[in-house]
Design a protein around this motif. Structure first.
Motif, mmCIF file in Angstrom:
data_model
loop_
_atom_site.group_PDB
_atom_site.id
_atom_site.type_symbol
_atom_site.label_atom_id
_atom_site.label_comp_id
_atom_site.label_asym_id
_atom_site.label_seq_id
_atom_site.Cartn_x
_atom_site.Cartn_y
_atom_site.Cartn_z
ATOM 1 N N UNK A 100 38.292 25.811 22.255
ATOM 2 C CA UNK A 100 38.969 24.645 21.695
ATOM 3 C C UNK A 100 39.004 23.492 22.687
ATOM 4 N N UNK A 101 39.328 23.780 23.954
ATOM 5 C CA UNK A 101 39.393 22.732 24.959
ATOM 6 C C UNK A 101 38.066 22.006 25.115
ATOM 7 N N UNK A 102 36.975 22.759 25.192
ATOM 8 C CA UNK A 102 35.653 22.150 25.344
ATOM 9 C C UNK A 102 35.250 21.375 24.099
ATOM 10 N N UNK A 103 35.631 21.877 22.916
ATOM 11 C CA UNK A 103 35.309 21.175 21.676
ATOM 12 C C UNK A 103 36.001 19.819 21.632
ATOM 13 N N UNK A 104 37.281 19.792 22.006
ATOM 14 C CA UNK A 104 38.005 18.522 22.037
ATOM 15 C C UNK A 104 37.396 17.581 23.072
ATOM 16 N N UNK A 105 37.091 18.103 24.242
ATOM 17 C CA UNK A 105 36.532 17.300 25.327
ATOM 18 C C UNK A 105 35.203 16.681 24.912
ATOM 19 N N UNK A 106 34.363 17.467 24.265
ATOM 20 C CA UNK A 106 33.069 16.963 23.781
ATOM 21 C C UNK A 106 33.281 15.812 22.807
ATOM 22 N N UNK A 107 34.231 15.978 21.891
ATOM 23 C CA UNK A 107 34.509 14.927 20.918
ATOM 24 C C UNK A 107 35.027 13.666 21.573
ATOM 25 N N UNK A 108 35.859 13.806 22.591
ATOM 26 C CA UNK A 108 36.403 12.638 23.286
ATOM 27 C C UNK A 108 35.322 11.888 24.057
ATOM 28 N N UNK A 109 34.421 12.630 24.688
ATOM 29 C CA UNK A 109 33.375 11.989 25.481
ATOM 30 C C UNK A 109 32.407 11.182 24.627
ATOM 31 N N UNK A 110 32.173 11.641 23.405
ATOM 32 C CA UNK A 110 31.197 10.933 22.565
ATOM 33 C C UNK A 110 31.819 10.127 21.426
ATOM 34 N N UNK A 111 33.142 10.255 21.232
ATOM 35 C CA UNK A 111 33.727 9.564 20.093
ATOM 36 C C UNK A 111 34.950 8.723 20.378
ATOM 37 N N UNK A 112 35.496 8.795 21.591
ATOM 38 C CA UNK A 112 36.721 8.060 21.911
ATOM 39 C C UNK A 112 36.388 6.668 22.405
ATOM 40 N N UNK A 113 36.833 5.667 21.674
ATOM 41 C CA UNK A 113 36.551 4.276 22.025
ATOM 42 C C UNK A 113 37.624 3.764 22.982
ATOM 43 N N UNK A 114 37.604 4.321 24.196
ATOM 44 C CA UNK A 114 38.610 3.951 25.195
ATOM 45 C C UNK A 114 38.136 4.446 26.552
ATOM 46 N N UNK A 115 38.324 3.654 27.578
ATOM 47 C CA UNK A 115 37.950 4.080 28.928
ATOM 48 C C UNK A 115 38.903 5.176 29.386
ATOM 49 N N UNK A 116 38.350 6.273 29.872
ATOM 50 C CA UNK A 116 39.205 7.388 30.277
ATOM 51 C C UNK A 116 38.484 8.271 31.276
#
Length: 273
Positions: free
Chosen positions: A12-28
């Motif tokens: 679950x952690x890696x799935x969320x992380x993958x989604x954030x890296x390619x889909x989150x429109x925010x610098x993080x």
């Protein structure tokens, strides 16, 4: 740039992380801590959006001492949540929000893991996170600020559909509906394959048709989120679909089955809390 500390980089952690890296429109800057799983950005996503950084640590002690996270996302097993929070308390500042995706762990447990830090959020995502289509709902403690809620909303909306709940008790229903829900559709798909085989279709053909039908239905619902309208659209009077639906709903069997299914999972969620 926001700093997001992820505790637990398993499925679950890696799935969320993958989604954030390619889909989150925010610098993080995402920092993942996990002694057993060592993800790297190449494994997670080929082309991350600009403004993303990722660092992996095997233990909390490896995290730079000056770090104060904007959000700590707890993706550990439920029994490990309190200890996980305590292990990163050095990186929790006055503006940090603690968010757990562990099933059955109340916000009170998260809040008391670090005395005096009450900003806690509890979220129930589902397995859809593995393909960037999680269905999630969350509850925020009263101490969570609008800015903290906004950050959590951005994170989980980036990996699918996200809703806020007014009551923490509603998470039992969320668990029963969307948390466990994918398995119900998988089970229906299995049953349809067996039924088609009994009518003479080869297993491979039955499987392809059953799976393809569920995928197509899901995409139609995504475009037109009105199951009643879609059902009526595909049902001709006195046709084959009408006959099948009549058998499916005879004596309210489908409604009762759905009620029994959700009720049983809801009850079990309460027992495990």
């Amino acid at each position: 740039m926001k700093t997001i500390l992820l505790i637990g980089a398993g499925r679950m952690g890696s799935a969320m992380l993958s989604g954030w890296l390619k889909g989150l429109d925010m610098s993080a800057h995402f920092m993942a801590i996990d002694p057993n799983n060592k993800p790297n950005i190449g494994d997670l996503v080929e082309y991350p959006l600009p403004g993303k950084q990722f660092t992996y640590f095997k233990s909390p002690s490896e995290v730079p001492k000056h770090i104060k996270a904007d959000a700590v996302i707890l993706a550990t097993k439920p029994q490990m949540v309190a200890d996980a929070v305590k292990s990163v308390r050095a990186y929790v500042g006055p503006n940090t929000v603690l968010a757990s995706v562990a099933a059955g762990v109340p916000t009170e447990t998260i809040k008391t893991a670090i005395p005096g830090h009450p900003a806690a959020v509890r979220i129930m995502p589902n397995i859809g996170a593995m393909v960037g289509h999680s269905v999630s709902a969350g509850f925020a403690s009263a101490e969570v600020t609008p800015d903290q809620k906004s950050l959590i909303n951005k994170l989980f909306a980036a990996i699918g559909v996200f809703s806020w709940l007014a009551s923490e008790d509603d998470l039992h229903t969320v668990t029963a509906l969307s948390g466990s829900g994918p398995a119900y559709y998988f089970a229906l798909c299995e049953a349809m394959v067996v039924a088609a085989q009994e009518q003479g279709l080869a297993e491979e053909v039955a499987r392809n048709l059953a799976i393809g039908t569920i995928v197509a239905a899901g995409r139609l619902l995504e475009q037109t989120p009105d199951p009643t309208h879609l059902r009526k659209t595909v049902t001709s009077p006195n046709g084959t679909t009408a006959a099948g639906l009549e058998a499916l709903g005879e004596d309210d069997a489908l409604v009762k089955l759905a009620q029994n299914t959700i009720n049983a999972a809801h009850k079990r969620s309460i027992e495990l809390a």
